[in-house]
Scaffold this motif. Structure first.
Motif, PDB file in Angstrom:
ATOM      1  N   VAL A 177       1.087  -1.277   0.385  1.00  0.00           N
ATOM      2  CA  VAL A 177      -0.051  -0.151   0.213  1.00  0.00           C
ATOM      3  C   VAL A 177       0.685   1.043   0.089  1.00  0.00           C
ATOM      4  O   VAL A 177       1.501   1.467   1.302  1.00  0.00           O
ATOM      5  CB  VAL A 177      -0.939   0.175   0.884  1.00  0.00           C
ATOM      6  N   TYR A 213      -4.796   5.902  -1.434  1.00  0.00           N
ATOM      7  CA  TYR A 213      -3.305   4.711  -1.638  1.00  0.00           C
ATOM      8  C   TYR A 213      -3.994   3.857  -2.579  1.00  0.00           C
ATOM      9  O   TYR A 213      -4.737   2.711  -3.369  1.00  0.00           O
ATOM     10  CB  TYR A 213      -4.069   4.621  -0.325  1.00  0.00           C
ATOM     11  N   ILE A 239      -2.688   0.022  -4.172  1.00  0.00           N
ATOM     12  CA  ILE A 239      -2.355  -1.023  -3.892  1.00  0.00           C
ATOM     13  C   ILE A 239      -1.969  -2.418  -4.920  1.00  0.00           C
ATOM     14  O   ILE A 239      -2.787  -1.615  -6.587  1.00  0.00           O
ATOM     15  CB  ILE A 239      -4.107  -2.172  -3.447  1.00  0.00           C
ATOM     16  N   ALA A 274      -7.347   3.250  -3.234  1.00  0.00           N
ATOM     17  CA  ALA A 274      -8.401   3.121  -2.097  1.00  0.00           C
ATOM     18  C   ALA A 274      -8.599   5.035  -1.544  1.00  0.00           C
ATOM     19  O   ALA A 274      -7.450   5.098  -0.831  1.00  0.00           O
ATOM     20  CB  ALA A 274      -8.045   2.327  -1.019  1.00  0.00           C
ATOM     21  N   ALA A 321      -7.846   1.213   2.237  1.00  0.00           N
ATOM     22  CA  ALA A 321      -6.287   0.265   1.642  1.00  0.00           C
ATOM     23  C   ALA A 321      -6.106  -0.917   2.439  1.00  0.00           C
ATOM     24  O   ALA A 321      -6.188  -2.430   1.540  1.00  0.00           O
ATOM     25  CB  ALA A 321      -5.721   0.592   1.392  1.00  0.00           C
TER      26      ALA A 321
END
Length: 67
Positions: free
Chosen positions: A22, A33, A35, A46, A52
Motif C-alpha cells: 500500500v 492509497y 494497492i 483506495a 486499502a
C-alpha cells in the motif's frame, strides 16, 4: 539495464506473493492509497489507508506499507 518481467507464478523466492503493498499516491490532486502486488501490478486505489488495508485483507493477502 534490461527490465525483467515476472508473472505471479514465476516470482523469485525472495518476493512474497501473499503480500500486497500500500503506497500513498495523489490522483487528480487528491491523496489516495494505491494497492500493488509484489510483482508491481496495481490492483486498486483506495480513498484511505484503512480502506486499502481492509481491501487487502479481504483478498486474503497481508498488507505492507511502502514509502
Amino acid at each position: 539495464m534490461e527490465r525483467i518481467e515476472f508473472g505471479r507464478a514465476e516470482l523469485p523466492p525472495l518476493i512474497d506473493p501473499t503480500v500486497a503493498y500500500v503506497k500513498a499516491v495523489t490522483v487528480e490532486g487528491i491523496k489516495a492509497y494505491a494497492i500493488y502486488l509484489a510483482d508491481g501490478t496495481q490492483l486498486a486505489i483506495a480513498p484511505t489507508r484503512e480502506v486499502a488495508f481492509a481491501a487487502v485483507r479481504q483478498h486474503e493477502l497481508e498488507p505492507a506499507s511502502v514509502h
